[in-house]
Structure formats: structure tokens, C-alpha cells
Design a protein around this motif. Structure first.
Motif, PDB file in Angstrom:
ATOM      1  N   PRO A  42       0.779  -1.239   0.000  1.00 45.76           N
ATOM      2  CA  PRO A  42       0.000   0.000   0.000  1.00 45.76           C
ATOM      3  C   PRO A  42       0.816   1.297   0.000  1.00 45.76           C
ATOM      4  O   PRO A  42       0.423   2.267  -0.642  1.00 45.76           O
ATOM      5  CB  PRO A  42      -0.846  -0.123   1.274  1.00 45.76           C
ATOM      6  N   GLU A  43       1.957   1.324   0.672  1.00 47.59           N
ATOM      7  CA  GLU A  43       2.719   2.573   0.777  1.00 47.59           C
ATOM      8  C   GLU A  43       3.870   2.682  -0.214  1.00 47.59           C
ATOM      9  O   GLU A  43       4.536   3.710  -0.267  1.00 47.59           O
ATOM     10  CB  GLU A  43       3.284   2.723   2.200  1.00 47.59           C
ATOM     11  N   GLY A  44       4.180   1.621  -0.941  1.00 46.08           N
ATOM     12  CA  GLY A  44       5.337   1.663  -1.828  1.00 46.08           C
ATOM     13  C   GLY A  44       5.538   0.361  -2.570  1.00 46.08           C
ATOM     14  O   GLY A  44       4.581  -0.349  -2.868  1.00 46.08           O
ATOM     15  N   ALA A  45       6.800   0.033  -2.825  1.00 48.65           N
ATOM     16  CA  ALA A  45       7.107  -1.203  -3.556  1.00 48.65           C
ATOM     17  C   ALA A  45       8.491  -1.702  -3.199  1.00 48.65           C
ATOM     18  O   ALA A  45       9.429  -0.914  -3.044  1.00 48.65           O
ATOM     19  CB  ALA A  45       7.017  -0.976  -5.058  1.00 48.65           C
ATOM     20  N   ASN A  46       8.616  -3.007  -3.041  1.00 47.59           N
ATOM     21  CA  ASN A  46       9.908  -3.666  -2.935  1.00 47.59           C
ATOM     22  C   ASN A  46      10.389  -3.988  -4.344  1.00 47.59           C
ATOM     23  O   ASN A  46       9.587  -4.092  -5.270  1.00 47.59           O
ATOM     24  CB  ASN A  46       9.781  -4.972  -2.131  1.00 47.59           C
ATOM     25  N   VAL A  47      11.696  -4.175  -4.502  1.00 47.93           N
ATOM     26  CA  VAL A  47      12.254  -4.620  -5.778  1.00 47.93           C
ATOM     27  C   VAL A  47      12.885  -5.984  -5.523  1.00 47.93           C
ATOM     28  O   VAL A  47      13.778  -6.108  -4.670  1.00 47.93           O
ATOM     29  CB  VAL A  47      13.299  -3.625  -6.319  1.00 47.93           C
ATOM     30  N   ILE A  48      12.411  -7.009  -6.243  1.00 52.00           N
ATOM     31  CA  ILE A  48      12.807  -8.392  -5.960  1.00 52.00           C
ATOM     32  C   ILE A  48      13.393  -9.036  -7.213  1.00 52.00           C
ATOM     33  O   ILE A  48      12.773  -9.048  -8.274  1.00 52.00           O
ATOM     34  CB  ILE A  48      11.598  -9.246  -5.500  1.00 52.00           C
ATOM     35  N   GLY A  49      14.595  -9.595  -7.059  1.00 48.26           N
ATOM     36  CA  GLY A  49      15.223 -10.371  -8.117  1.00 48.26           C
ATOM     37  C   GLY A  49      15.643 -11.720  -7.580  1.00 48.26           C
ATOM     38  O   GLY A  49      15.852 -11.889  -6.377  1.00 48.26           O
ATOM     39  N   VAL A  50      15.780 -12.697  -8.460  1.00 50.21           N
ATOM     40  CA  VAL A  50      16.107 -14.045  -8.006  1.00 50.21           C
ATOM     41  C   VAL A  50      17.186 -14.654  -8.901  1.00 50.21           C
ATOM     42  O   VAL A  50      17.229 -14.417 -10.109  1.00 50.21           O
ATOM     43  CB  VAL A  50      14.843 -14.948  -7.968  1.00 50.21           C
ATOM     44  N   LEU A  51      18.047 -15.419  -8.281  1.00 51.33           N
ATOM     45  CA  LEU A  51      19.043 -16.229  -8.966  1.00 51.33           C
ATOM     46  C   LEU A  51      18.708 -17.679  -8.617  1.00 51.33           C
ATOM     47  O   LEU A  51      18.960 -18.133  -7.500  1.00 51.33           O
ATOM     48  CB  LEU A  51      20.451 -15.853  -8.492  1.00 51.33           C
ATOM     49  N   PRO A  52      18.074 -18.415  -9.538  1.00 54.35           N
ATOM     50  CA  PRO A  52      17.609 -19.772  -9.219  1.00 54.35           C
ATOM     51  C   PRO A  52      18.762 -20.707  -8.864  1.00 54.35           C
ATOM     52  O   PRO A  52      19.838 -20.645  -9.448  1.00 54.35           O
ATOM     53  CB  PRO A  52      16.916 -20.223 -10.509  1.00 54.35           C
ATOM     54  N   GLY A  53      18.500 -21.574  -7.897  1.00 54.80           N
ATOM     55  CA  GLY A  53      19.487 -22.553  -7.483  1.00 54.80           C
ATOM     56  C   GLY A  53      19.598 -23.701  -8.470  1.00 54.80           C
ATOM     57  O   GLY A  53      18.665 -23.994  -9.219  1.00 54.80           O
ATOM     58  N   ALA A  54      20.753 -24.370  -8.445  1.00 55.63           N
ATOM     59  CA  ALA A  54      21.025 -25.446  -9.395  1.00 55.63           C
ATOM     60  C   ALA A  54      20.855 -26.836  -8.795  1.00 55.63           C
ATOM     61  O   ALA A  54      20.726 -27.814  -9.528  1.00 55.63           O
ATOM     62  CB  ALA A  54      22.459 -25.308  -9.924  1.00 55.63           C
ATOM     63  N   ASN A  55      20.852 -26.949  -7.467  1.00 58.34           N
ATOM     64  CA  ASN A  55      20.803 -28.268  -6.840  1.00 58.34           C
ATOM     65  C   ASN A  55      19.355 -28.646  -6.533  1.00 58.34           C
ATOM     66  O   ASN A  55      18.699 -28.021  -5.710  1.00 58.34           O
ATOM     67  CB  ASN A  55      21.627 -28.252  -5.544  1.00 58.34           C
ATOM     68  N   PRO A  56      18.821 -29.698  -7.182  1.00 59.33           N
ATOM     69  CA  PRO A  56      17.428 -30.081  -6.943  1.00 59.33           C
ATOM     70  C   PRO A  56      17.145 -30.475  -5.500  1.00 59.33           C
ATOM     71  O   PRO A  56      16.000 -30.436  -5.063  1.00 59.33           O
ATOM     72  CB  PRO A  56      17.197 -31.266  -7.883  1.00 59.33           C
ATOM     73  N   ALA A  57      18.184 -30.834  -4.737  1.00 62.37           N
ATOM     74  CA  ALA A  57      17.984 -31.179  -3.326  1.00 62.37           C
ATOM     75  C   ALA A  57      17.494 -29.981  -2.524  1.00 62.37           C
ATOM     76  O   ALA A  57      16.924 -30.141  -1.442  1.00 62.37           O
ATOM     77  CB  ALA A  57      19.285 -31.710  -2.724  1.00 62.37           C
ATOM     78  N   PHE A  58      17.721 -28.752  -3.052  1.00 65.41           N
ATOM     79  CA  PHE A  58      17.321 -27.530  -2.352  1.00 65.41           C
ATOM     80  C   PHE A  58      16.097 -26.863  -2.983  1.00 65.41           C
ATOM     81  O   PHE A  58      15.828 -25.692  -2.740  1.00 65.41           O
ATOM     82  CB  PHE A  58      18.480 -26.532  -2.317  1.00 65.41           C
ATOM     83  N   ASP A  59      15.359 -27.611  -3.807  1.00 66.83           N
ATOM     84  CA  ASP A  59      14.141 -27.050  -4.408  1.00 66.83           C
ATOM     85  C   ASP A  59      13.206 -26.550  -3.315  1.00 66.83           C
ATOM     86  O   ASP A  59      13.019 -27.206  -2.287  1.00 66.83           O
ATOM     87  CB  ASP A  59      13.417 -28.101  -5.254  1.00 66.83           C
ATOM     88  N   GLY A  60      12.619 -25.388  -3.538  1.00 68.35           N
ATOM     89  CA  GLY A  60      11.690 -24.813  -2.569  1.00 68.35           C
ATOM     90  C   GLY A  60      12.376 -24.090  -1.431  1.00 68.35           C
ATOM     91  O   GLY A  60      11.721 -23.655  -0.489  1.00 68.35           O
TER      92      GLY A  60
END
Length: 198
Positions: A42-60
Motif C-alpha cells: 500500500p505505501e510503496g514497492a519492494n524490488v525483488i530479483g532471483v538467482l535460481p538454485g542449481a541443486n534439486p535437493a534444495f528445491d523450494g
């Protein structure tokens, strides 16, 4: 020129646009609303970027690296609080992304509304993206990292996980950088306030 980066100013929107462009140039993927960079609240905005992980053991799972980009207004030294934290956030995004995908997903979050009561980070905690709150393993927040001089690096909140204190002791030992571990933010705030009063 940025009007202090206060909520609702042209300057804070320009800062958000700059951060989004820097995230894109670093090679991050947008993780805001509707496939964009910004996560509105409501008062503003966050800026979000992601670097996806490569190890399927850490999915989620993800580790968040964050800083806030809003400030108190034009009459307060905002270069340290918190343009310095955002500068470190952007440099980490560029450096880590240039090395390829990390094992675990990294979320780079530039929060707004911090000076008004942690509005952006509270909104993010209630609306996490792109990983559910249960999958967030840690948050490393960069705030007021400039003007260190000869003093130690202060790591605040190391009491939130048993791993933090020994990990940062090891970092200090291996780098030779003096580190002050502070278990809770409330303790640090009281000490900082008493130092200002002296």
C-alpha cells in the motif's frame, strides 16, 4: 536529487527503477508482481530479483540477501543509511550471478518503507516470493555498511540461529577482519542510543 528517497516521492521511484535495471544487468530474474521487478504494497514497492538454485535437493528453499532503499528525507545523510547497503546488495548480485547458478536459490530484495516501520519487509514476510516462507533458510540484511573505518564489522541478530556466531567467527579469523557479534537487534539499539547520548 532523489528528494531523500522518502515514501511517495519521485526520488524513491527513480531509485526503485535503478535497482531493477541493476538486477537485470547482473543477470537476475524478476520475482515481483506479475513477472515484474516490483512487489507493490500500500505505501510503496519492494524490488525483488532471483538467482535460481542449481541443486534439486534444495528445491523450494532460498536465502534472502536484502537491504532497504527508502530513507528519512533530504535533511539526513542517506548515503550511509542506506545507499551503502543497496550498493553492497547490487555488488553481491553482480558478483554471485557472474559465477553461475548457486546450489540454493538466492533472492535479492530491496525493501522500501523500512524507515516507516519495516513496511516493505513485513509485507514481503506476509507475501513471500518466489519461495514460501517455510523454505527461507536465512536472511542476510545489509544496513548502514558504510563508514566502517577502523571499527569492527557489526553482525546484528546472530542469536537467531546457532550457526551464525561460529560462522562469522570463522569469517573473521580467515579474513583478518574484526567482527563484533551482536545476538539481538534490541541490545544493539540500546547500546547505539547510549553512545549517541554520550
Amino acid at each position: 536529487e532523489r528528494e531523500g528517497r522518502g515514501l511517495g516521492t519521485r526520488g524513491i521511484q527513480e531509485a526503485a527503477d535503478y535497482i531493477a535495471k541493476a538486477f537485470a544487468a547482473a543477470g537476475l530474474a524478476p520475482a515481483g508482481d506479475k513477472g515484474g521487478w516490483q512487489q507493490a504494497f500500500p505505501e510503496g514497492a519492494n524490488v525483488i530479483g532471483v538467482l535460481p538454485g542449481a541443486n534439486p535437493a534444495f528445491d523450494g528453499q532460498a536465502v534472502i540477501v536484502s537491504a532497504h532503499y527508502d530513507h528519512l528525507g533530504p535533511n539526513h545523510p542517506g548515503a550511509d543509511d542506506n545507499a551503502s547497503g543497496v550498493a553492497a546488495l547490487l555488488e553481491l548480485a553482480r558478483t554471485i550471478a557472474s559465477q553461475g547458478r548457486p546450489p540454493r536459490t538466492l533472492v535479492f530484495a530491496a525493501f522500501s518503507g523500512e524507515e516507516s516501520g519495516l513496511l516493505g519487509s513485513r509485507w514481503y514476510a506476509a507475501h513471500p516470493t518466489p519461495v514460501a516462507l517455510t523454505g527461507i533458510r536465512a536472511n542476510v540484511n545489509l544496513d548502514t555498511v558504510g563508514r566502517l573505518g577502523a571499527g569492527p564489522v557489526r553482525i546484528i541478530g546472530t542469536g537467531t540461529a546457532t550457526e551464525w556466531s561460529p560462522m562469522f567467527r570463522g569469517v573473521g579469523f580467515s579474513t583478518g577482519i574484526a567482527i563484533q557479534s551482536i545476538e539481538g537487534a534490541a541490545v544493539y539499539s540500546q547500546r547505539a542510543a547510549s553512545r549517541r547520548d554520550v
